[in-house]
Design an enzyme around this catalytic site. Structure first.
Site: not given
Ligand code: 3H9
Length: 698
Positions: A105, A125
């Protein structure tokens, strides 16, 4: 400027860099840092254009999910992006890694996007039970078209730079030196005096407005029970029907509604639960692991060949061992057919299929396993057979090879005792179909070495599974919990509730299928044999236990494989059809056992099946079989078709309230006896006003 966001100027281009490991999430520090640096760049006369990029492995991967549910410290992301949309200097986003959710975004609020070839973009999301809440639902259809926007926003699918560029979502794809490419792009825009391309000023159009209802109907089936996908469609429709400002209002309203709902809380819980499961008590990040470059599977049945595919998909050679040539050939053919199917579906090329097939070899000789790094036994579920296999493995496998059993119920300590190296023995319990189901129960036996456990968890991730550690007990976490679930399904039948009603109540609750359809799928003869053996051993098994299932088996109704079980199935179909013959068998059993029919509503059906799961889970936690409640949720969602929008049995219990569950269980105990005894941990938590989540600190 905060340390999470920095700015420097190169040739009159302000380069703003986000540095917020691990995924550059839009925490308060990032949002406020972006606001400050963007304002600074806008007001600095030496700056002609702005490049927004990230340090580390990825562009911004979204809002900071850990901040959800807490009061939002300003600037909120939508406000920050509204302000960004008023800036007058060209902004170029430089994308690498995964630009997701709020990250995309932000990029869509820039005027242009340059991306690395390897980058992916997406709005995931919906997988968290919400919708893009900072303009994604309004900007994406305006730049990439309604069709792609609907697809991406309702599925959460990540799209490659190439696909995104084709749709106009990315302006330039580069193979390396991203930041310099983005700077060069920004300078070109300035030199060409190109107009600012604000996506908010574009119009979203749709050739056939029926697409929205078509999506709603499709999602009602494929994402049955989920609220967010439907609301995603509403917002994309708003991008076509309303102007940008009103579309944003609609997005905000629906975003907040979803964010406050239980479904989103459950799905966010699962996001963290899945990652938490990887943390194993007693192991540190530095625990060494063993290299796994070759695997052997003992048993080439459906399970063994399904397990093998996990490894061949990752380029790891697999040796299948079977004593009978026919069985071995059948197993290998099964694997080949799988790859042929992948080619037919266009998922892989002929060459990829051919090289995967080449990784599979077969033998009937244990001596051929002398060099493999990991052996997984997937033979008949009998301790005598396991003893034979593990004695041979102990004799032939090299020192340091990991010896795993895919047993779903047997004692892994006993299995380990058949070898001279119990430290190398572990349980790896796959779920059928083993190449598809994401759960892997990793059973830690008393002597399992730390490096063996750490290797198993690492391997789980490598083959795209979610590994959950379980201690040793009958059925481990998942199957042990099913005991009361099956018992109550049988009891309800004896109270005159039809199989179809029981299954429908659980299906409507959100389970992938009801317990009796599941029984038919698994085969009713397995439980029949277990009960028979227990009775023959002189163990007390109540007459009502399996009363219907046993009668069905004796009538040749073994389940789907026989074309009939609790239901009948037409040739080649898996659709259960209620069968009057079954009603007659139930009636006969009720008469024989003196059971009276009762009026039972769907709410009670759900409680009677789900509460025993929760109760058994409380015992499992108390005994230390599961490390934490959230691990149990992961097991049930990835292995047993529990609805993710309810967060798993433990999270669901917390949402119902433990005192209410205990009160209902005590009533059931008064009516049905001590099968309904409340587990001490559940009772204590309820009395203390605590929840399972309170136990999840590690
Ligand atoms: C959003 O954006 C809403 C908006 O539209 C509007 C707002 C108003 N936040 O998965 P991994 C942490 S909603 C905080 O093992 P990978 C995760 O917990 C969001 N922490 O790595 C982990 O911590 P730990 C939309 C986050 O390389 C560490 O990072 N976005 C977030 O296999 C490593 O993660 C998503 O839904 C976060 N957003 O994969 C994306 N993301 O090491 C969600 C990750 O302590 N994330 N962490 O366990 C993912 O899909 C994967 O983490 C990603 C990396 C592909 C990025």
């Amino acid at each position: 400027m905060t340390s999470a966001v920095m700015m420097h100027i190169v040739d009159n281009v302000a380069v703003i860099e986000v540095d917020n490991p691990p995924v550059n999430a839009l925490s308060f520090a990032v949002r406020s840092g972006l606001q400050t640096t963007l304002r600074e760049a806008e007001h600095n006369e030496a700056v002609d254009a702005i490049v927004l990029s990230c340090r580390g492995n990825t562009f911004i991967a979204g809002a900071d999910i850990t901040e959800f549910g807490k009061p939002m410290q300003p600037p909120a992301l939508p406000d920050l992006l509204s302000e960004m949309d008023t800036l007058t200097k060209p902004m170029v986003a430089a994308l690498h890694g995964t630009a997701l959710g709020g990250g995309l975004e932000v990029a869509l609020t820039c005027h242009y996007r340059v991306a690395l070839e390897s980058a992916k973009v997406g709005l995931p999301e919906v997988l968290l039970g919400i919708l893009p809440g900072a303009g994604g639902t309004q900007r994406l259809p305006r730049i990439a078209g309604v069709e792609l926007a609907l697809d991406m926003i309702t599925s959460g699918r990540k799209v490659s730079s190439k696909e995104a560029a084709k749709a106009g979502l990315i302006d330039k794809v580069v193979s390396d030196d991203l930041q310099n490419a983005a700077i060069a792009f920004a300078k070109k825009v300035v030199n060409n005096k190109a107009p600012l391309r604000r996506i908010s000023e574009l119009t979203a159009t749709v050739s056939d407005p029926a697409i929205f209802d078509q999506y709603r109907a499709k999602l009602a089936k494929t994402r049955r029970g989920f609220d967010a996908p439907q609301r995603c469609v509403d917002t994309v429709q708003a991008s076509v029907e309303l102007d940008f400002a009103d579309g944003m209002k609609k997005e905000r309203e629906l975003f907040l509604e979803l964010m406050q709902g239980t479904q989103s809380k459950s799905q966010r819980h699962m996001f963290f639960a899945e990652r938490m499961a990887a943390q194993v008590q007693g192991l540190s990040k530095g625990t060494p692991t063993r290299d796994i470059n070759s695997v052997a599977i003992i048993g080439a049945g459906t399970m063994g060949s399904g397990i093998a595919i996990n490894f061949t998909n990752k380029g790891i050679p697999v040796t299948m061992l079977e004593l009978s040539f026919e069985a071995l050939e059948r197993g290998i053919k099964h694997i080949h057919r799988y790859y042929d199917g992948q080619v037919a579906k266009g998922r892989i090329s002929e060459e990829q299929a051919a090289s995967a097939k080449q990784l599979v070899s077969g033998t009937d000789n244990y001596a051929d396993l002398s060099d493999v790094d990991l052996v997984i036994e997937a033979v008949f579920e009998s301790m005598a057979v396991k003893q034979d296999v593990f004695t041979k493995l102990d004799k032939y496998c090299k020192p340091g090879a990991i010896l795993a059993s895919n047993t779903s119920t047997l004692n892994v300590n006993t299995i380990a005792s058949f070898t001279s190296r119990p430290q190398d023995v572990i349980g790896l319990h796959f779920f059928s179909p083993a190449n598809i189901m994401r759960l892997l129960e990793v059973v830690r036996a008393d002597s399992t070495a730390d490096d063996v456990l750490a290797t198993a968890m690492k391997l789980a991730k490598h083959i795209n599974k979610v590994g959950v550690v379980s201690g040793v007990c009958d059925g481990f976490i998942g199957n042990r919990m099913l005991k009361g679930y099956g018992r109550e399904a049988g009891a309800l039948l004896l109270e005159g509730v039809s199989p179809a009603r029981i299954d429908k109540a659980l299906y409507d609750f959100g389970m992938a299928m009801g317990p009796l359809t599941m029984g038919d799928l698994a085969g009713l003869d397995v439980g029949y044999r277990v009960r028979k053996e227990r009775r023959e051993r002189g163990e007390y098994v109540p007459e009502t236990d399996g009363a219907i299932a046993d009668r069905l088996v004796e009538a040749g109704r073994l389940g789907q494989k026989a074309g009939k079980g609790y239901y009948r199935y037409e040739e080649g179909s898996r659709t259960p059809i209620p069968d009057p013959e079954v009603d007659a068998i139930i009636k006969e059993a009720m008469d024989a056992l003196g059971c009276e029919p009762r009026e039972i509503d769907d709410e009670e059906i759900v409680k009677r099946l789900i509460y025993p799961l929760i109760n058994e889970a409380a015992l499992i936690l108390d005994e230390g079989i599961a490390q934490r409640p959230s691990d149990i949720d992961v097991v049930y969602i990835y292995g047993y078709g529990f609805p993710v929008y309810r967060g798993g049995p433990m999270f669901y219990a917390d949402t119902v309230g433990l005192p209410a569950i205990v009160a209902d269980m005590e009533q059931f105990q008064a009516r049905y006896g001590d099968d309904w005894q409340v587990a001490p941990l559940l009772k204590t938590l309820a009395e203390q006003g605590r929840s399972f989540a309170d136990l999840s600190s590690k």
